[in-house]
Design a protein around this motif. Structure first.
Motif, short mmCIF file in Angstrom:
data_model
loop_
_atom_site.label_atom_id
_atom_site.label_comp_id
_atom_site.label_asym_id
_atom_site.label_seq_id
_atom_site.Cartn_x
_atom_site.Cartn_y
_atom_site.Cartn_z
N LYS A 297 30.02 60.24 54.15
CA LYS A 297 31.24 60.18 53.35
C LYS A 297 32.03 58.88 53.48
CE LYS A 297 30.97 64.20 51.37
NZ LYS A 297 30.75 64.27 49.91
N ILE A 298 31.92 58.22 54.62
CA ILE A 298 32.69 56.99 54.78
C ILE A 298 32.26 55.99 53.71
CG2 ILE A 298 31.08 55.95 56.43
CD1 ILE A 298 33.56 54.81 57.88
N SER A 299 33.22 55.25 53.16
CA SER A 299 32.95 54.32 52.06
C SER A 299 33.34 52.91 52.45
CB SER A 299 33.74 54.73 50.81
OG SER A 299 33.36 56.01 50.38
N PHE A 300 32.41 52.01 52.33
CA PHE A 300 32.66 50.60 52.61
C PHE A 300 32.65 49.83 51.29
CE2 PHE A 300 30.67 52.42 56.33
CZ PHE A 300 31.40 51.91 57.39
N ASN A 301 33.32 48.67 51.30
CA ASN A 301 33.32 47.84 50.10
C ASN A 301 33.56 46.39 50.51
OD1 ASN A 301 34.30 46.47 47.58
ND2 ASN A 301 34.08 48.55 46.75
N PRO A 302 32.74 45.45 50.03
CA PRO A 302 32.94 44.05 50.41
C PRO A 302 34.24 43.45 49.90
CG PRO A 302 31.30 44.23 48.67
CD PRO A 302 31.58 45.63 49.14
N GLY A 303 34.91 44.16 48.98
CA GLY A 303 36.19 43.69 48.49
C GLY A 303 37.37 44.18 49.29
N ARG A 304 37.14 45.00 50.31
CA ARG A 304 38.23 45.48 51.16
C ARG A 304 38.46 44.43 52.26
NH1 ARG A 304 39.27 51.21 53.32
NH2 ARG A 304 37.34 51.70 52.25
N LEU A 305 39.46 43.57 52.03
CA LEU A 305 39.73 42.45 52.93
C LEU A 305 41.20 42.41 53.31
CD1 LEU A 305 37.61 39.80 50.97
CD2 LEU A 305 36.95 41.00 53.07
N LEU A 306 41.53 41.46 54.16
CA LEU A 306 42.90 41.28 54.64
C LEU A 306 43.39 39.88 54.28
CD1 LEU A 306 42.37 42.72 58.22
CD2 LEU A 306 43.79 43.78 56.46
N PRO A 307 44.71 39.67 54.23
CA PRO A 307 45.21 38.31 54.01
C PRO A 307 44.59 37.34 55.02
CG PRO A 307 47.01 39.88 53.88
CD PRO A 307 45.81 40.66 54.35
N GLY A 308 44.14 36.21 54.52
CA GLY A 308 43.45 35.24 55.35
C GLY A 308 41.95 35.22 55.11
N LEU A 309 41.45 36.22 54.38
CA LEU A 309 40.03 36.29 54.05
C LEU A 309 39.90 36.79 52.61
CD1 LEU A 309 37.26 35.81 55.38
CD2 LEU A 309 37.24 38.23 56.00
N GLU A 310 39.19 36.04 51.77
CA GLU A 310 39.08 36.36 50.35
C GLU A 310 37.63 36.31 49.89
OE1 GLU A 310 41.43 33.48 48.29
OE2 GLU A 310 43.34 34.15 49.18
N MET A 311 37.32 37.07 48.83
CA MET A 311 36.03 36.93 48.17
C MET A 311 36.01 35.60 47.42
SD MET A 311 34.99 40.66 46.64
CE MET A 311 36.03 40.47 45.20
N SER A 312 34.87 34.92 47.46
CA SER A 312 34.76 33.69 46.69
C SER A 312 34.58 34.01 45.21
CB SER A 312 33.56 32.86 47.17
OG SER A 312 33.32 31.78 46.28
N PRO A 313 35.39 33.43 44.35
CA PRO A 313 35.22 33.66 42.91
C PRO A 313 33.97 32.98 42.36
CG PRO A 313 36.92 32.03 43.28
CD PRO A 313 36.55 32.56 44.64
N LEU A 314 33.34 32.12 43.18
CA LEU A 314 32.14 31.42 42.75
C LEU A 314 30.89 32.27 42.85
CD1 LEU A 314 32.77 27.97 44.50
CD2 LEU A 314 33.32 28.62 42.14
N ASP A 315 30.98 33.40 43.59
CA ASP A 315 29.81 34.24 43.86
C ASP A 315 29.83 35.47 42.95
OD1 ASP A 315 27.86 35.93 44.91
OD2 ASP A 315 28.25 35.34 46.98
N PRO A 316 29.10 35.44 41.82
CA PRO A 316 29.17 36.56 40.88
C PRO A 316 28.56 37.86 41.42
CG PRO A 316 27.44 35.04 40.21
CD PRO A 316 28.18 34.38 41.35
N ILE A 317 27.60 37.76 42.31
CA ILE A 317 27.02 38.97 42.90
C ILE A 317 28.05 39.71 43.74
CG2 ILE A 317 25.33 39.83 44.57
CD1 ILE A 317 24.01 39.18 41.98
N LEU A 318 28.86 38.96 44.47
CA LEU A 318 29.90 39.59 45.29
C LEU A 318 30.94 40.28 44.41
CD1 LEU A 318 31.15 40.11 48.05
CD2 LEU A 318 32.23 37.84 47.93
N GLN A 319 31.30 39.66 43.30
CA GLN A 319 32.26 40.29 42.39
C GLN A 319 31.70 41.58 41.81
OE1 GLN A 319 35.32 38.93 42.08
NE2 GLN A 319 34.73 37.25 43.43
N LEU A 320 30.40 41.57 41.48
CA LEU A 320 29.76 42.79 40.96
C LEU A 320 29.68 43.87 42.03
CD1 LEU A 320 28.14 44.21 38.66
CD2 LEU A 320 26.07 43.25 39.71
N ARG A 321 29.36 43.48 43.26
CA ARG A 321 29.21 44.48 44.33
C ARG A 321 30.51 45.28 44.53
NH1 ARG A 321 27.12 41.99 49.72
NH2 ARG A 321 26.95 44.19 50.29
N LYS A 322 31.64 44.62 44.44
CA LYS A 322 32.91 45.34 44.62
C LYS A 322 33.02 46.49 43.61
CE LYS A 322 37.93 44.86 44.40
NZ LYS A 322 39.09 43.94 44.29
#
Length: 346
Positions: A297-322
């Motif tokens: 049941k636990i759910s992880f997501n690469p878009g769950r981040l904290l201030p000081g760490l961001e997803m790169s907008p240059l990586d389209p696969i990462l944007q899709l994964r979220k």
């Protein structure tokens, strides 16, 4: 690029690769085990990233280790990519996730390429090639078909190889997957977060970075003829009863010219690598409800981040994964992610 892809189409394409997939389960990495512990940042970490997990205090952590397959029938000895999803808990609704795997690169650079690869990687009856055919493949500069492991009835290798032999960007990931083997322990494998993030230093300096986990116990694979269907979960539970399983978190700093947009291409090995801290895993819960929650049941997501760490907008696969991870969570009734308007599954 790929922003118009429907996450449900991606999920359905992945599920189609596993005929025995069960509804309301993860598309892949369906068999997993949860373990509890804490993370302590290194003295150097705070100078490179201002995210709270690197402030030097002990941060509670939850990790889900898993086999990569979407087949619910567990076989730990198969040639398979393993996953390590880590949750850093900051209290209330604040948490940070880092999702990594034993493969050092992804299969595609763009969402459209990944969809095409997934559709072609359909399961077929497992079979090998003769030594003569393997030699012919290599003479044609094509990847040879890997031998199936003992007890393996079907795999997706043939379709994946056909795709990789026509598309150079997929070749390294497919080749590495064919020889990745099985670890003797989830705690004896290295895990790579192959997407690009942005680490923001206290002085606001922004760096493109990738992360990996290196096991303190060292990397060790199981022998090619080992056929135990289930051993990884039990081995991990027995291991942490005697001593914490430890991992070093490394942050790799990108440089000009590195493929920041392309997770199918590893960065050069000579890139600067900062040891950001140590993860100590100490407890595989025995409580049935907690054990089930961490496994399913636990759910992880690469878009769950904290201030000081961001997803790169240059990586389209990462944007899709979220988007795909969040849609998958909704389908299987997983715990809610904070960025979707709910509270963290503490």
């Amino acid at each position: 690029m790929g922003d118009d892809l429907n996450p449900m189409d991606v999920i359905n394409a992945i599920i189609a690769d596993f005929p025995d997939h069960k509804k309301r389960t993860r598309p892949v990495h369906v068999n997993g085990v949860g373990v509890l512990g804490h993370f302590r940042a290194s003295d150097a970490a705070a100078a490179y990233c201002s995210a709270e997990i690197f402030n030097g205090s002990d941060i509670r952590a939850t990790v889900r280790f898993s086999n990569g397959s979407g087949d619910f029938r567990r076989n730990d000895s198969l040639n398979d990519v393993r996953g390590m999803a880590t949750r850093f808990h900051l209290g209330e609704d604040r948490a940070c996730d880092l999702i990594a795997m034993t493969l050092g690169e992804f299969f595609a650079a763009t969402p459209d390429e990944f969809m095409a690869f997934t559709k072609e990687s359909k399961p077929e009856a497992a079979r090998g090639e003769s030594a003569w055919q393997k030699l012919c493949d290599m003479l044609k500069l094509e990847l040879p078909l890997p031998d199936p492991r003992p007890g393996q009835k079907y795999d997706t290798a043939l379709g994946a190889l056909n795709y990789a032999n026509r598309h150079a960007f997929a070749r390294q990931a497919v080749a590495d997957t064919s020889v990745i083997g099985a670890p003797v322990s989830y705690a004896r494998a290295a895990y790579h977060a192959v997407n690009t993030f942005i680490a923001i230093a206290p002085d606001e300096h922004r760096r493109h970075v990738r992360f990996d986990w290196q096991p303190v116990a060292g990397v060790r694979k199981a022998g090619p003829n080992e056929t135990r269907a289930a051993y990884l979960n039990e081995e991990l539970g027995a291991r942490v009863k005697h001593w914490p399983a430890r991992f070093i978190l490394n942050m790799i700093i990108g440089e000009d010219g590195d493929p920041l947009h392309d997770p199918s291409k590893p960065w050069p090995r000579r890139r600067k690598k900062i040891s950001m801290g140590t993860l100590y895993l100490t407890d595989v819960p025995d409580d049935p409800d907690q054990k089930e929650f961490l496994a399913t049941k636990i759910s992880f997501n690469p878009g769950r981040l904290l201030p000081g760490l961001e997803m790169s907008p240059l990586d389209p696969i990462l944007q899709l994964r979220k988007r795909v991870y969040e849609r998958s969570r909704e389908l299987r009734g997983g715990a809610i992610c904070p960025f979707s308007g709910g509270s963290a599954d503490e």
